[in-house]
Design a protein around this motif. Sequence first.
Motif: not given
Length: 330
Positions: A4-30
């Motif tokens: 992550x420290x090699x990624x600029x903030x804009x790239x991190x923000x783009x990555x978050x769109x899928x990573x955050x979805x994993x978090x809500x998916x997993x909570x929803x399934x639980x």
Amino acid sequence: MSQSSRLDPASVERLLTIELARATERAAVAAARWRGRGDEMAADRAAAAAMREELARLPVRGRIVIGEEESGDSAGLPVGLEIGAAAGMRVELAVAPLEGATLCAKDQAGAISIAAAASSGALLQAPDCYMDKIAIGPGYAEGVVDLDRDPAENVRALAEAKGVSTGEITVCVLDRPRHAQIVSKCRKAGACVRLITDGDVAGVIFVTNPEETGVDMYLGSGGAPQGVLAAAALRCAGGQMQGRLVLETAEQRACALRHGLADLRKKYGVADMVTGDVVVCVTGVTDGRLVGGVVLDKSGIETETLVYRSATGTVRRIGARRRPGALLNL
Ligand SMILES: O=P(O)(O)OC[C@H]1O[C@](O)(COP(=O)(O)O)[C@@H](O)[C@@H]1O
């Protein structure tokens, strides 16, 4: 050096769109495992623990600013918790692992899991109190409706702006005795009132897509943290919202002051509640007008997630299907 420290903030923000979805998916399934079992607490706890595990993997240094009040549960997501895998970009998180726990416990429509990520300092740190709210969808002139106006006036103004009769306006309201006046005034003005028993985050988000949800305006008071989560979605999908904290106790007022909210009567707009770019993910737990609920059967696990990104205004609908038993490592 971490990835992550090699990624600029804009790239991190783009990555978050899928990573955050994993978090809500997993909570929803639980949470979905607890649908219809009458145990709100167990559903809540399961969703929070699952979301926490997934948030711990985010490639950022996250901090929960909207979450659970201190529950003492080490698997929960209390306000103030630092979470994330990397020492990179600082991110603020607003989460409701299970929004509408009662709906889930009763297996009724509209329970969701929601999370928002924004840069540090971007999210209003709303205390645990009510917020008076009004919201309408995109495409209207600023100020066409106003929290301080009579509900009937707002209905008429919105109908005029939309170019329809008041009879074609639908207002979503939480079904609570405290909203009796709002409901009767909207109805007297000719509007249709859609009463929801719980889940006003979804209730507010409905206005962003009236063609699909049938809701033109949201009115009434609900949780203030939920107000910030809904504002985050509106920041991405468009629409107007105003919210004012309802600070009834000295403790709530002190908490607001501690969070740096100097003007306790302030009317917050979307851009006051969410001052920077934000990513928001919403996964259905039970079926609803916004998203479908989790499907759990012998052949696998299906989730539906809406992913909103304010930087581009993109709204993605992600359907995911997993093998049976893939629950623990989504
Ligand atoms: O039930 P109250 O006190 O009217 O509070 C309304 C709030 O409760 C909810 O309906 C459900 O919240 P929970 O999932 O925390 O129970 C929210 O959507 C809403 O903001």
